[in-house]
Design a protein around this motif. Structure first.
Motif, PDB file in Angstrom:
ATOM      1  N   ILE A 475     -50.879  13.766 -13.649  1.00  0.00           N
ATOM      2  CA  ILE A 475     -51.987  14.208 -12.794  1.00  0.00           C
ATOM      3  C   ILE A 475     -51.483  14.511 -11.391  1.00  0.00           C
ATOM      4  O   ILE A 475     -51.814  15.536 -10.788  1.00  0.00           O
ATOM      5  N   ALA A 476     -50.613  13.634 -10.875  1.00  0.00           N
ATOM      6  CA  ALA A 476     -50.087  13.849  -9.523  1.00  0.00           C
ATOM      7  C   ALA A 476     -49.356  15.170  -9.447  1.00  0.00           C
ATOM      8  O   ALA A 476     -49.512  15.940  -8.493  1.00  0.00           O
ATOM      9  N   SER A 477     -48.552  15.441 -10.492  1.00  0.00           N
ATOM     10  CA  SER A 477     -47.768  16.660 -10.431  1.00  0.00           C
ATOM     11  C   SER A 477     -48.668  17.890 -10.607  1.00  0.00           C
ATOM     12  O   SER A 477     -48.448  18.928  -9.972  1.00  0.00           O
ATOM     13  N   ASP A 478     -49.724  17.761 -11.429  1.00  0.00           N
ATOM     14  CA  ASP A 478     -50.697  18.850 -11.544  1.00  0.00           C
ATOM     15  C   ASP A 478     -51.342  19.133 -10.198  1.00  0.00           C
ATOM     16  O   ASP A 478     -51.529  20.289  -9.802  1.00  0.00           O
ATOM     17  N   LEU A 479     -51.690  18.064  -9.503  1.00  0.00           N
ATOM     18  CA  LEU A 479     -52.345  18.231  -8.212  1.00  0.00           C
ATOM     19  C   LEU A 479     -51.418  18.939  -7.232  1.00  0.00           C
ATOM     20  O   LEU A 479     -51.814  19.864  -6.523  1.00  0.00           O
ATOM     21  N   HIS A 480     -50.153  18.477  -7.202  1.00  0.00           N
ATOM     22  CA  HIS A 480     -49.192  19.070  -6.278  1.00  0.00           C
ATOM     23  C   HIS A 480     -48.913  20.529  -6.609  1.00  0.00           C
ATOM     24  O   HIS A 480     -48.997  21.406  -5.764  1.00  0.00           O
ATOM     25  N   ASP A 481     -48.547  20.742  -7.878  1.00  0.00           N
ATOM     26  CA  ASP A 481     -48.047  22.062  -8.253  1.00  0.00           C
ATOM     27  C   ASP A 481     -49.166  23.050  -8.568  1.00  0.00           C
ATOM     28  O   ASP A 481     -48.992  24.254  -8.418  1.00  0.00           O
TER      29      ASP A 481
END
Lengths: 672, 213
Positions: A475-481
């Motif tokens: 989820i964190a990486s989805d949010l960032h990227d």
């Protein structure tokens, strides 16, 4: 001064327990008792009982009660077939026995504890158990046995390549040889210990070894050698500014100069030792030193001055309740008054001396009687054996010829009987061996089943925690990227519109929209950070914790100090995330419940283990109740510690704060 | 003319930056890389003044790439371009020699300002990054008031009390039911904490500063 006295002065340490420590201890004991009453019969209850037993033992006054709880722990452990609990109870019986002077029982229990530790391959704990046994044997005067045990301890540490422990063990061996009057051996072992300590640059321990060597030479009457060694120890202590060490070296130098008859020099040293101790405020030592200064003065026939020092020594010894020093003071006072011809005072002080002597005797008599009894019994057995052999000799001489033939016959019969006996024993042994093998097989099977069950549980836990963290990371990486890049690019483009607006209202609306976009970007960053801090993945545990503590310092006005020692190496990712969450959860608990103003977070890399401590100065709580009621915060801490296969230890006292420590095997942190 | 390399794995982002720089006569985007390895090989082939470096990239991320650039191409200036505003990351990038740190939602004017400032040899940080730098402390060093007031844990206090009472390591281990090794680790650890050389210094400092209750 007689040699015996000064050796005891050097070797014996008196242990004082502070009243305040005892009071705290009692509170803990009461709360543990309370908890046990409400616990179901499981291994947790055994652990509580063990904790209670240990607390009772360290009060040193409630050993009878401690024994009762050790009994209960033993019974329950046997009922639940819990070998660790059984072994632990043996350990406690051993310590209780040692305290009560019931040495035979104590040795027996340590033996059983050691069998358990040996089977588990836990050699360091074997060394621990052996150390207790060695100390007991040394108390009993069984120096040979104590030596044997020490050599076994030595072997264990040699295998572990633990040089520091090897050196301390060699030092202990030296002390026993010294007590056995094997001075050459004592010197040899002290020298070996010193050589290792020199290599390790443990200067305090080198000084200790040199001091011990000095004691040997002083006892052997080689005063010049003794002076050389004391002086070398003194030089080290002076280099280190080790004031109390300096005092000890000077005191012993004084004693040696007394022996040599150089009283003026002796007086100087004793006075210097006294001054140092006064500056340090060490009361017991000040009392000792006063007696020693007085003693030299009395030898020099300056009795009036000597009495001043003895009186001061007596006053302090009385104040701190140190009977051995008080006894010395009265004895010397009595003699000094006698020398001055004041026989009335001499008599009064002698009476005091006898009185203190009696109370010391009462304190130690129980142990001494036990010791004497044990020695007496050993001697009795030896005498009986001697008696038997001598009687046999006489009889044999008288009727040897008469009975030669009969003897031959009897011998033949005996041989036959022995042969039968041996055969029978072999047969029985074989049957027993088969039974034992079957039993062991059964045990191994049980163990395997348990292991499988445990693995199953751990696997489920592992899957749960790692699944959760993987999801958060995603989820964190989805949010960032995804969302983050979209928003950022949107704002980037929007920014370029800036100089193309000419309508006056347009500028205000543009600014408003831009501010909202900015806020949206910050919000996304915050959510992503909470999901999975970038610094944790990119830089590791300590920098991420630094950020976390910084944030809490700002937001919650909590004074947090974070200390990490030798934590430069990165662990595997899942371990770092789990430890981070663990500490985050602990800090959340502190903020939510503890009402603390200060917190220490400490990570320590400690031979084979990583040790984590989170300690606050808040209101504290009842650990056993909280564990029992299963609050969510504690539950998630427990499950994460279990996930890392670690040990969780929570100590909390009402009003004194809480300290949570977690110990994790390093292997778990590195292996993939 | 300022030659720029953009290292960023999101094409949308790259296009956005290029659009902002398109009409600037003094600035030219000469190369694009979608990860750190690519960026390093492009640096070898091209004459680059400034790298706009994303932190979160596949293969070789911005942290590692900035370290390599500092070692291999010390003349090339790096501006970190990131979604992250965490203090520890900012500091580690600064340690790796970056001259600027900007967040990805930067506007055109600020981006031009950043490039010009860094090209002129000075540092440039987004306002938000500046805030973080001002308030957070440098990692690795002891922080805030705790620099002057070292704190000891209960176990450490227990052990120091026993050391003061002249217990040996073996006796302390026996009394607290921990291994001698652990006692030693604690002792060494406290020496480091208090910045003293030996046990004598330890006892003196502890008593002078009143660190035991």
């Amino acid at each position: 001064m007689r040699r015996g006295q000064f050796i005891i002065g050097c070797l014996v340490f008196f242990i004082f327990f502070q009243a305040s420590a005892l009071a705290q201890n009692q509170e803990l004991i009461d709360s543990l008792k309370n908890v046990i009453a409400h616990q179901p019969d499981d291994t947790l209850k055994i652990k509580t009982m063990n904790a209670l037993t240990w607390q009772l033992i360290i009060t040193r006054r409630q050993t009878e009660l401690a024994r009762q709880y050790a009994d209960s722990g033993m019974l329950l452990s046997e009922k639940l077939n819990y070998p660790f609990g059984i072994a632990k109870s043996h350990y406690y019986y051993g310590v209780i026995g040692r305290l009560e002077g019931d040495y035979y029982e104590a040795l027996n229990h340590f033996d059983q504890y050691n069998t358990y530790a040996t089977n588990r391959g836990d050699s360091v704990n074997v060394a621990n158990g052996l150390y207790h046994m060695a100390v007991i044997n040394s108390f009993q005067g069984n120096y040979e046995t104590s030596l044997d045990l020490h050599y076994r301890i030595l072997k264990i540490y040699e295998k572990e390549q633990d040089e520091y422990s090897i050196a301390t063990t060699l030092n202990s061996i030296g002390i026993i040889h010294f007590r056995m009057k094997n001075y050459d051996e004592a010197i040899k072992h002290y020298n070996q210990a010193i050589a290792i300590m020199t290599k390790l640059e443990e200067e305090i321990d080198i000084a200790d070894g040199l001091h011990n060597l000095g004691n040997v030479y002083a006892t052997m009457g080689q005063y010049d050698e003794a002076i050389t060694y004391y002086n070398r120890a003194l030089a080290i202590d002076e280099k280190l500014d080790n004031e109390w060490g300096i005092a000890y070296q000077k005191e012993n130098l004084g004693l040696v100069y007394s022996e040599k008859g150089n009283l003026r020099q002796a007086l100087n040293y004793q006075k210097e030792a006294l001054e140092i101790r006064k500056a340090l405020g060490q009361k017991k030592e000040i009392a000792m030193s006063n007696n020693k200064v007085g003693f030299v003065l009395s030898e020099m026939n300056q009795n009036q001055q000597a009495i001043g020092h003895f009186l001061e020594g007596a006053r302090i010894a009385k104040e701190i309740g140190s009977n051995p020093d008080l006894k010395d003071s009265y004895e010397f006072l009595s003699r000094a008054y006698a020398k001055l011809g004041n026989y009335k005072k001499a008599y009064e002080n002698h009476k005091q001396y006898s009185h203190v002597q009696d109370s010391i005797f009462n304190q130690t008599s129980a142990q001494q009687i036990n010791e004497l009894k044990a020695r007496y019994e050993a001697e009795k057995r030896e005498r009986e054996i001697q008696l038997l052999t001598s009687e046999k000799k006489i009889q044999g001489a008288e009727i040897a010829q008469q009975k030669a033939i009969k003897n031959a016959f009897i011998m033949g019969s005996i041989l036959l009987l022995i042969l039968i006996g041996v055969l029978y024993a072999a047969y029985k042994n074989r049957i027993q061996a088969i039974r034992l093998i079957n039993k062991q097989k059964q045990e191994i099977n049980d163990q395997k089943i348990k292991e499988l069950e445990n693995n199953q549980k751990l696997f489920a836990l592992d899957a749960m925690i790692s699944g959760q963290e993987a999801e958060r990371k995603r989820i964190a990486s989805d949010l960032h990227d995804g969302l983050g890049v979209l928003l950022s690019t949107a704002q980037m483009h929007f920014n370029s519109v800036d100089n193309k607006i000419d309508h006056p209202n347009g500028v205000a609306m543009y600014s408003k929209a831009n501010a909202l976009l900015d806020e949206a970007c910050i919000e996304v960053r915050k959510i992503a950070h909470n999901m999975m801090p970038g610094s944790l993945l990119k830089l590791g545990l300590v920098p991420a914790l630094n950020d976390l503590c910084e944030k809490l310092r700002k937001e919650d006005e909590l004074e947090i100090s974070l200390e990490a020692f030798e934590m430069d190496k990165r662990f595997k990712e899942t371990a770092e995330i789990t430890i981070y969450r663990l500490i985050q959860e602990m800090l959340n608990n502190v903020i939510k419940h503890a009402q603390a103003s200060e917190v220490i977070v400490q990570l320590m890399n400690n031979n084979g283990n990583v040790n984590i401590t989170v300690e606050d100065n808040g209101i504290g709580f009842n650990v056993y109740e909280a564990l029992g009621s299963g609050g969510m915060g504690l539950k998630s801490i427990e499950s994460r510690v279990k996930y890392l296969n670690g040990n969780l230890n929570i100590m909390s006292e009402q009003g004194k704060g809480t300290s949570v420590t977690v110990e994790i095997d390093k292997k778990v942190l590195f292996k993939e | 003319m300022i030659n720029i390399l953009i290292a960023e794995d999101h094409q949308m982002m790259v296009d956005g930056i290029k659009a902002m720089l398109a009409n600037e006569p003094a600035i030219r985007v000469v190369a694009e890389a979608s990860n750190g390895i690519e960026a390093l090989s492009l640096l070898e082939k091209n004459d680059i003044d400034i790298v706009l470096l994303d932190i979160n990239m596949p293969v070789l991320d911005g942290v590692e790439t900035s370290k390599k650039i500092k070692a291999l191409y010390p003349m090339v200036k790096v501006i970190a371009l990131s979604m992250y505003d965490e203090g520890a990351l900012i500091y580690s990038m600064l340690k790796n020699g970056v001259k600027g740190y900007i967040l990805k939602n930067i506007g055109k004017e600020r981006l031009l300002e950043a490039i010009q400032t860094v090209y002129d040899g000075e540092n440039y940080f987004s306002d938000h990054v500046k805030d973080t730098l001002m308030t957070s402390m440098q990692p690795g060093k002891t922080k805030s008031s705790s620099e002057f007031m070292v704190k000891l844990t209960r176990r450490e206090k227990e052990i120091i009390n026993l050391i003061i009472d002249e217990y040996t390591t073996a006796e302390i281990a026996e009394k607290l039911f921990i291994s001698e090794k652990t006692v030693e680790t604690h002792r060494k650890h406290v020496l480091q904490k208090l910045n003293v050389r030996n046990t004598a210094g330890l006892v003196r400092t502890v008593i002078q500063k009143g660190l035991l209750d």
